[in-house]
Write an enzyme that holds these catalytic residues in place. Structure first.
Site, PDB file in Angstrom:
ATOM      1  N   HIS A 165       0.809  -1.034  -0.071  1.00 30.82           N
ATOM      2  CA  HIS A 165       0.203  -0.288   0.005  1.00 30.82           C
ATOM      3  C   HIS A 165       0.697   1.279   0.050  1.00 30.82           C
ATOM      4  O   HIS A 165       0.348   2.395  -0.173  1.00 30.82           O
ATOM      5  CB  HIS A 165      -0.874   0.080   1.149  1.00 30.82           C
ATOM      6  N   LYS A 193       0.518   5.556  -2.039  1.00 28.83           N
ATOM      7  CA  LYS A 193       0.781   6.916  -1.459  1.00 28.83           C
ATOM      8  C   LYS A 193       1.023   7.789  -2.655  1.00 28.83           C
ATOM      9  O   LYS A 193       2.084   7.619  -3.210  1.00 28.83           O
ATOM     10  CB  LYS A 193       1.486   7.035  -0.248  1.00 28.83           C
ATOM     11  N   GLU A 236       6.872   5.259  13.564  1.00 27.31           N
ATOM     12  CA  GLU A 236       5.404   5.309  14.037  1.00 27.31           C
ATOM     13  C   GLU A 236       5.450   5.664  15.347  1.00 27.31           C
ATOM     14  O   GLU A 236       6.370   5.118  16.265  1.00 27.31           O
ATOM     15  CB  GLU A 236       4.876   3.779  13.857  1.00 27.31           C
ATOM     16  N   ASP A 244       8.022  -7.004   8.987  1.00 30.65           N
ATOM     17  CA  ASP A 244       6.806  -6.255   8.637  1.00 30.65           C
ATOM     18  C   ASP A 244       6.898  -4.995   7.688  1.00 30.65           C
ATOM     19  O   ASP A 244       6.016  -4.695   6.863  1.00 30.65           O
ATOM     20  CB  ASP A 244       6.367  -5.751   9.960  1.00 30.65           C
ATOM     21  N   HIS A 304       7.695  -2.294   2.346  1.00 34.47           N
ATOM     22  CA  HIS A 304       7.441  -0.907   2.448  1.00 34.47           C
ATOM     23  C   HIS A 304       8.844  -0.011   2.078  1.00 34.47           C
ATOM     24  O   HIS A 304       8.929   0.767   1.227  1.00 34.47           O
ATOM     25  CB  HIS A 304       6.853  -0.516   3.356  1.00 34.47           C
ATOM     26  N   LYS A 346       7.930   0.951  15.969  1.00 36.08           N
ATOM     27  CA  LYS A 346       6.837   1.535  16.634  1.00 36.08           C
ATOM     28  C   LYS A 346       7.167   2.276  17.967  1.00 36.08           C
ATOM     29  O   LYS A 346       8.358   1.960  18.543  1.00 36.08           O
ATOM     30  CB  LYS A 346       6.160   0.347  16.849  1.00 36.08           C
TER      31      LYS A 346
HETATM   32  C1  BG6 Z   1       1.609  -2.253   7.498  1.00 32.88           C
HETATM   33  C2  BG6 Z   1       2.203  -2.849   8.644  1.00 32.88           C
HETATM   34  O1  BG6 Z   1       1.790  -3.062   6.282  1.00 32.88           O
HETATM   35  O2  BG6 Z   1       1.922  -0.995   7.369  1.00 32.88           O
HETATM   36  C3  BG6 Z   1       1.969  -2.214   9.849  1.00 32.88           C
HETATM   37  O3  BG6 Z   1       2.082  -4.104   8.852  1.00 32.88           O
HETATM   38  C4  BG6 Z   1       2.479  -0.611   9.867  1.00 32.88           C
HETATM   39  O4  BG6 Z   1       2.765  -2.551  11.150  1.00 32.88           O
HETATM   40  C5  BG6 Z   1       1.538   0.022   8.584  1.00 32.88           C
HETATM   41  O5  BG6 Z   1       1.845  -0.103  10.948  1.00 32.88           O
HETATM   42  C6  BG6 Z   1       2.332   1.395   8.329  1.00 32.88           C
HETATM   43  O6  BG6 Z   1       1.210   1.807   7.202  1.00 32.88           O
HETATM   44  P1  BG6 Z   1       1.136   3.425   7.124  1.00 32.88           P
HETATM   45  O7  BG6 Z   1       0.364   3.495   5.848  1.00 32.88           O
HETATM   46  O8  BG6 Z   1       0.274   3.709   8.286  1.00 32.88           O
HETATM   47  O9  BG6 Z   1       2.399   4.306   7.290  1.00 32.88           O
END
Ligand code: BG6
Length: 508
Positions: free
Chosen positions: A197, A201, A235, A254, A259, A359
């Site tokens: 995802h 963005k 985060e 993760d 990402h 986190k």
């Molecule tokens: C997810 C992870 O793929 O992406 C999560 O599993 C994480 O742990 C999240 O919080 C972060 O996505 P975004 O769009 O909130 O930055």
């Protein structure tokens, strides 16, 4: 790559997606309520779904259509509340339209009966069908095989069938390879849309525009001018209700091979020949393939793991990771990771790439810092004063999306004194950007068959290959450093850069 959510740009005149049905496996899960349905609602608001669009949710729970829709409404209310309440403009008409075409099928993902019922429900569908796997990864292979065996993946006569697979895609290189092998036995590669995802963005897509549409950046974008690159996905939240998943996964699996590597690829890839899906993905793959594979010793040297302890984040106290429900009191799962990577190609030879994610940190901050080298000759020596930082370009992915260039300027006065200043571009100042998670773009792209922002099998495997040395090195040892919730992360991550004479841009 036009975003369905950007209604401001005059060149963007998107058509509603072609007729299709979206079948969501894992329909009663968190991801459906929190991300997929809100994204569909956004698409509905902007009239980007076909008049004959339908959603079929498949899940284990015993629910009728109304109960299912009630649960989705509840999740949507929470999403709206988290965005500032109804004042943010809830469109009840769009919601009712979406719910009016949403139904539920109670079924076991591994039972033939489910697929027979699904076949009946899909029988009148002359257009496309997207099967979205929003389940635990243990079900991916089995769902794909059942869909194939029930004849639900057959295409032709204007009917298309696509499969969207969520992360995590495997938990290491062998399992990712095996999953790709099993999936492609029953689903054609061009029917598979592996989703990340982050690629949905706006600011991530803007990396390519910033680089390739602005000659001023592109001409300096290499080892001759760039000292190093920092990629941060920090985060402020803890593991929340996902401890069961997170205990098995950890920060590296993760966030990094997926990402963070997508950000790395966007920032470091060569220009593609065109913006066709294959051209873009080929360049990304070449970049991922150039990440230096480290020896286990190097991997230990070039990585730092951390785990958060109790602290205060944004004024709220947060308990430590080991005190979270469902987490072992002696858990060795990392909630923070920092890595130093190298890219072995002509453009980037000798330029370190520092990645970090975690986190329960001081704040939410996803950004890429391009740190430029100092001017060749120190004409303006700062004798008594502290040396101002070198030029850097910050690609701010979220929040406060934008592009910030940090440079030096003369402080007004009779003496030459230099101070750091900044030129800032903020999305919000120029475009009307709505709340979008990135899923809107990706779901729409899947409906129109644009695979540019989805990953091929090779992307996934190359990502895992580059992180395998770290996973292997940690199996045999290496420390997990505690850090206070609400802090910048473990001090050892600062040491990782300090040892090279560099420092992280603080999370502030
Ligand atoms: C997810 C992870 O793929 O992406 C999560 O599993 C994480 O742990 C999240 O919080 C972060 O996505 P975004 O769009 O909130 O930055």
């Amino acid at each position: 790559m036009d975003s369905p959510m950007n209604r401001q740009a005059p060149t963007v005149a998107l058509q509603p997606a072609p007729r299709c049905t979206l079948v969501i496996f894992g329909a009663t899960g968190d991801m459906t309520g929190r991300l997929l349905i809100p994204a569909l609602y956004n698409l509905a608001r902007f009239n980007l779904l076909n008049a004959d669009f339908r959603v079929i949710g498949v899940g284990h729970r015993k629910l009728d259509d109304d109960e299912f829709r009630g649960g989705l409404k509840h999740s949507m209310e929470q999403v709206v509340a988290s965005r500032g309440g109804p004042a943010a403009g809830f469109d009840a008409q769009a919601w009712d339209w979406l719910m009016g075409r949403t139904s539920f099928l109670m079924g076991d993902f591994e039972g033939e009966q489910t697929y027979a019922q699904l076949a009946t429900m899909l029988a009148p569908e002359p257009g496309g069908v997207i099967f979205y796997f929003a389940t635990a990864p243990t079900f991916f292979q089995s769902i794909a095989r059942h869909l194939h065996d029930a004849g639900l993946l057959k295409q032709g006569h204007g009917r298309w069938r696509r499969v969207v697979i969520e992360k995590p895609f495997g938990r290491d290189l062998p399992s990712a390879r095996e999953l790709n092998k099993q999936l492609t036995r029953v689903v054609h590669e061009n029917q598979i849309f592996r989703i990340d995802h982050f690629l949905g963005k706006e600011t991530v897509q803007n990396i390519l525009v910033s680089r390739f549409a602005n000659s001023v950046f592109e001409s300096n974008w290499n080892r001759l001018y760039i000292d190093h690159v920092q990629i941060t996905a920090a985060e402020a939240i803890g593991v929340e209700r996902r401890s069961q998943f997170y205990e098995q996964t950890g920060a590296l699996r993760d966030m990094v091979p997926n990402h963070l590597f997508q950000l790395l690829a966007m920032v470091a890839m060569e220009p593609p020949n065109s913006f066709d899906a294959d051209a873009v993905r080929t360049e990304k793959e070449k970049l991922l393939d150039a990440i230096r594979i480290q020896t286990p010793d190097e991997a230990l040297q070039n990585s730092v793991r951390g785990q958060y302890r109790a602290g205060v984040v944004g004024g709220q106290s947060m308990r430590g990771y080991r005190e979270e429900e469902g987490v072992a009191p002696d858990s060795r799962t990392e909630t923070y990771v920092a890595l130093k990577l190298g890219i072995d190609n002509w453009r980037w030879g000798g330029v370190p790439f520092y990645l970090r994610t975690g986190k329960a940190l001081a704040r939410r901050q996803t950004q890429i810092v391009i740190a430029f080298k100092d001017a060749g000759h120190a004409l303006f020596r700062q004798s008594a004063q502290e040396k101002p930082p070198s030029n850097s370009l910050v690609l701010q992915i979220q929040p406060d999306e934008g592009l910030f260039f940090h440079m030096k300027a003369k402080v007004p006065g009779s003496k030459i004194r230099i101070a750091p200043v900044s030129m800032d571009f903020r999305y919000a100042d120029h475009f009307m950007t709505g709340h979008s998670s990135g899923y809107e773009t990706l779901i729409y792209d899947c409906m129109v068959g644009d695979a540019t922002l989805f990953q091929r099998a090779a992307d996934i495997e190359l990502g895992w290959e580059a992180v395998m040395p770290f996973l292997q090195a940690w199996e045999d040892g290496g420390e997990i450093h505690p850090y206070r919730a609400g802090s910048q992360g473990p001090v050892q991550a600062d040491v990782l850069l300090a040892r090279d004479g560099r420092q992280w841009l603080p999370l502030e």
